[in-house]
Design an enzyme around this catalytic site. Structure first.
Site, PDB file in Angstrom:
ATOM      1  N   CYS A 134      14.679  -4.890  -4.328  1.00  0.00           N
ATOM      2  CA  CYS A 134      15.529  -4.026  -5.154  1.00  0.00           C
ATOM      3  C   CYS A 134      14.701  -3.021  -5.950  1.00  0.00           C
ATOM      4  O   CYS A 134      14.653  -3.073  -7.184  1.00  0.00           O
ATOM      5  CB  CYS A 134      16.372  -4.888  -6.062  1.00  0.00           C
ATOM      6  N   ARG A 175       0.792  -1.234   0.000  1.00  0.00           N
ATOM      7  CA  ARG A 175       0.000   0.000   0.000  1.00  0.00           C
ATOM      8  C   ARG A 175       0.830   1.292   0.000  1.00  0.00           C
ATOM      9  O   ARG A 175       0.511   2.203  -0.753  1.00  0.00           O
ATOM     10  CB  ARG A 175      -1.003  -0.002   1.163  1.00  0.00           C
TER      11      ARG A 175
HETATM   12  N1  LLP Z   1     -17.464  -3.261  -3.618  1.00  0.00           N
HETATM   13  C1  LLP Z   1     -16.785  -3.092  -4.766  1.00  0.00           C
HETATM   14  C2  LLP Z   1     -17.496  -3.239  -6.025  1.00  0.00           C
HETATM   15  C3  LLP Z   1     -15.398  -2.783  -4.749  1.00  0.00           C
HETATM   16  O1  LLP Z   1     -14.754  -2.594  -5.878  1.00  0.00           O
HETATM   17  C4  LLP Z   1     -14.743  -2.653  -3.498  1.00  0.00           C
HETATM   18  C5  LLP Z   1     -13.311  -2.348  -3.421  1.00  0.00           C
HETATM   19  C6  LLP Z   1     -15.484  -2.857  -2.329  1.00  0.00           C
HETATM   20  C7  LLP Z   1     -16.842  -3.143  -2.430  1.00  0.00           C
HETATM   21  C8  LLP Z   1     -14.878  -2.761  -0.966  1.00  0.00           C
HETATM   22  O2  LLP Z   1     -14.382  -1.502  -0.718  1.00  0.00           O
HETATM   23  P1  LLP Z   1     -13.919  -1.078   0.749  1.00  0.00           P
HETATM   24  O3  LLP Z   1     -15.115  -1.131   1.648  1.00  0.00           O
HETATM   25  O4  LLP Z   1     -12.887  -2.035   1.193  1.00  0.00           O
HETATM   26  O5  LLP Z   1     -13.385   0.285   0.587  1.00  0.00           O
HETATM   27  N2  LLP Z   1      -6.338  -2.061  -2.616  1.00  0.00           N
HETATM   28  C9  LLP Z   1      -6.884  -0.745  -2.306  1.00  0.00           C
HETATM   29  C10 LLP Z   1      -8.388  -0.760  -2.239  1.00  0.00           C
HETATM   30  C11 LLP Z   1      -9.037  -1.313  -3.466  1.00  0.00           C
HETATM   31  C12 LLP Z   1     -10.547  -1.345  -3.373  1.00  0.00           C
HETATM   32  C13 LLP Z   1     -11.136  -2.101  -4.489  1.00  0.00           C
HETATM   33  N3  LLP Z   1     -12.561  -2.232  -4.436  1.00  0.00           N
HETATM   34  C14 LLP Z   1      -6.226  -0.225  -1.030  1.00  0.00           C
HETATM   35  O6  LLP Z   1      -5.379  -0.911  -0.470  1.00  0.00           O
HETATM   36  O7  LLP Z   1      -6.524   0.893  -0.591  1.00  0.00           O
END
Ligand code: LLP
Length: 433
Positions: free
Chosen positions: A356, A326
């Site tokens: 690296c 992240r």
């Molecule tokens: N629903 C859909 C359609 C989504 O695309 C996502 C997240 C969620 C729910 C859940 O979102 P949350 O409640 O967790 O915000 N890897 C990134 C975050 C990517 C989110 C992708 N979609 C990070 O580490 O910040």
């Protein structure tokens, strides 16, 4: 609120000293607090209690089987984005009938698998996908429940890489096209128009974008409900968490401070959105990922070296961007604390991994207590999109994961064996002569 606190000079997860976990399981180590996971789920569940609702945990954030079982036991459904995730739900003891299947690239095989398992709904992201789902359902002699994911074209004011609800993004179907698509889909014999869905982005720290998006789609949702007898509406996930000060926010007193006033809590969310959603008379689904698990996990790492260059103090640790990507990928902030409190003035430090790449860092120029080889650091709020995004880059095995409940702890995933990294590979036969 979470259960990572200093008791005396030692960081604890619930009633267990994290140093004891390190001694037993080694590092890099993910540590999850079951109580934190459960309480976040329950807080949201209670806030939505006035509505007929279902929380579908977005398991992309954390798909460890113990974490998922914790949630399944509390009645949670799951938001899955691949057949693999649906198989994981089943392996974790979750119920496919409480699952929604999102994602822009569902393959025929995945659709077939999900239909056979009887999922609650496909959240569809394009018209060709609806045609494909209809075709697969026809072959299986079934009717496939679907909800169109509306892209409301609303700015979520979050990091560009996690904004999803504008027309710059690949997600959903443009607001203006939705009505005509329901009309055409209603003619397909094997499609069951069950709901409407949207999701505007992740790590939203204010309620306004949610409110704005819901207000925008509400009249359309009401119209579609009347016309097609829909059952549910989902405003998606995206509730943000506190990354800074992550540790302070585990203290009940902090929640009474001025800083806590602006935090997006389930209560604020419910206070502003329930009055909009209630009159719809639909079942409400939510798909939070980060909110439930984000503050419930930490990544513990050992200091291997400290190196002072002309300009900087580098703290080199045994975790790296392959364990937690992240900071490198989103410039994300994770609070970093030593497992044992240190005295003395803080030193401006870069905490970096051994990969690296210059992007392999956890923080830059941050005042941190002076640490040395053999000390341990915890990267806080690493429960969401931490292990879930880990990789084997540089042939580094995946970290171990531990679940804590009260004074108990269990290995929820053993550290990957190095040989497992290439276990699926073969050397082409002509290279062997
Ligand atoms: N629903 C859909 C359609 C989504 O695309 C996502 C997240 C969620 C729910 C859940 O979102 P949350 O409640 O967790 O915000 N890897 C990134 C975050 C990517 C989110 C992708 N979609 C990070 O580490 O910040």
């Amino acid at each position: 609120m979470h259960y990572f606190r200093f008791s005396g000079s030692q960081l604890h997860c619930e009633d267990v000293a994290v140093a004891d976990l390190v001694e037993k399981y080694g590092t890099p180590l993910y540590v999850y607090s079951q109580r934190t996971v459960a309480e976040h789920f329950q807080k949201l569940d209670q806030a939505l209690a006035p509505l007929d609702h279902l929380i579908c945990f977005a398991m992309k954030a954390n798909s460890n089987l113990s974490v998922m079982r914790t949630l399944a036991n509390l009645g949670s459904g799951f938001d899955v984005v691949s057949a693999g995730e649906l198989e994981r739900v089943i392996a974790a003891g979750g119920d496919p009938k409480k699952c929604v299947f999102a994602g822009v690239a569902k393959t025929e095989k995945e659709i077939e698998y999900a239909l056979r398992r009887g999922i609650y709904s496909f959240n569809v992201e394009s018209e060709p996908e609806i045609v494909r789902i209809n075709e697969v359902a026809r072959r299986l002699k079934k009717r496939a429940p679907i909800a169109v994911r509306i892209n409301p074209n609303v700015e979520a004011h979050t990091h560009a890489k996690i904004t999803t609800g504008t027309y710059e993004n690949k997600f959903g179907i443009a607001f203006e096209q939705v009505e005509a698509i329901y009309e055409r889909a209603s003619k397909l014999k094997h499609i069951w128009l069950r709901g409407v869905q949207m999701h505007i982005g992740s790590q939203l720290t204010s309620v306004e974008p949610f409110e704005q998006a819901v207000k925008k789609v509400l009249p359309l949702v009401a119209k579609l409900k009347a016309k097609y007898n829909l059952e549910f509406f989902s405003p998606g996930g995206g509730l943000g968490i506190i990354y800074n000060p992550a540790l302070a926010s585990g203290d009940p007193a902090w929640w009474k401070s001025a800083a806590a006033k602006d935090i997006l809590t389930p209560d604020t969310y419910a206070a502003r959105l329930l009055p909009l959603l209630q009159p719809l008379g639909l079942r409400i689904l939510m798909e939070p990922g980060r909110f439930i698990v984000g503050n419930a996990g930490i990544l513990v790492t050992r200091v291997e070296y400290v190196k002072r260059t002309g300009k900087k103090n580098f703290v080199i640790v045994d975790a790296a961007m392959n364990d937690l990507i992240r900071p490198a990928f989103y410039d994300a902030y994770h609070e970093i604390v030593p497992l044992a409190k240190k005295k003395g003035a803080p030193v401006s430090s870069d905490v970096v991994g051994g990969i690296c790449e210059s992007g392999d860092y956890f923080c830059k120029d941050r005042p941190l207590p002076r640490v040395g080889e053999g000390d341990y650091l915890a990267l806080l709020s690493a429960g969401a999109y931490g292990f879930a995004m880990a990789s084997n880059y540089n042939a580094r095995p995946l970290a171990a994961e531990v679940l804590v409940k009260g004074n108990r702890h269990a290995l929820a995933r053993r550290r990957q064996a190095v040989k497992a990294i290439w276990a699926d590979e073969t050397v082409a036969p002509w290279l062997k002569q």
